[in-house]
Enzyme design. Sequence first.
Site: not given
Length: 285
Positions: A264, A230
């Site tokens: 995840r 991210k």
Amino acid sequence: MIATTSRPALAAAPAGHPVLRGLLSKPYPAVMGILNVTPDSFSDGGRFVEPERALAQARRMIAEGADIIDIGAESTRPYGAQPVSADEERSRLQPILADIVSLGVPVSIDSMKSAVVTWALDAGAAVANDVWGLQRDPDMAGLLAARNSPVIVMHNRDRVDPDIDIMKDIAAFFARSLEIAAKAGISPGNMMLDPGIGFGKTPEQSMTALARLNEIKAFGLPLLVGASRKRFISSVVPSEPDQRLGGSIAAHLVAAQGGARIIRTHDVSETVQALRVAAAIEERR
């Protein structure tokens, strides 16, 4: 801390669905492998559009230790993602979903559209991953209640606002999602919460959510965290998405320490190793 007076009374909910019981039974967090069959996802867009490559990647992640595969056919990246129709999502999933289900690990369908989730559940998917936490498609909650399907309820925002208290926003969002779920008849034992790292948040707000997962645990539901590659990582150490393995692992170890039960990730092998080694060290404290 998150105030408790604004959300529905909810006792700690053990996983009720067999798939969730299996995922949450390990002494370390379960690992969800990400498989994007999209041309425009932020990290791996276009890499697994071809069915043969998608199936090979699913096999690889399972061999590396993935406990569940999360398949997405529409990019939900915060900037520049192109919306697609339900028909387009299904057309991307149709050549691969049944084959991946046949590999023997649970499959999660990453979609905000109830029509796509219905089709995927019929094709053998076991879990719905709704990046709008039951609040975008009015038919989603009723569908999942009727099908007794586990659901990942993710926090999201239409726009980034650096001036808000992100933890209060997450709390209010989840309170609304759980109200919708309760009215539809979704069992608390079928739900997981995801703080939505990188979605509608500044990098600083994403890191705050990771640092304060214990406040989200107050809802009494298992937590899933996906910090893989991210953008917030680049705010600390400038890097491209495929150069963020170290930051991803650091964030996921912090998340595990904070109570996340499912991680995840794009990088399954490395994440499995990190989580298992951390758990082995913790056992010796």
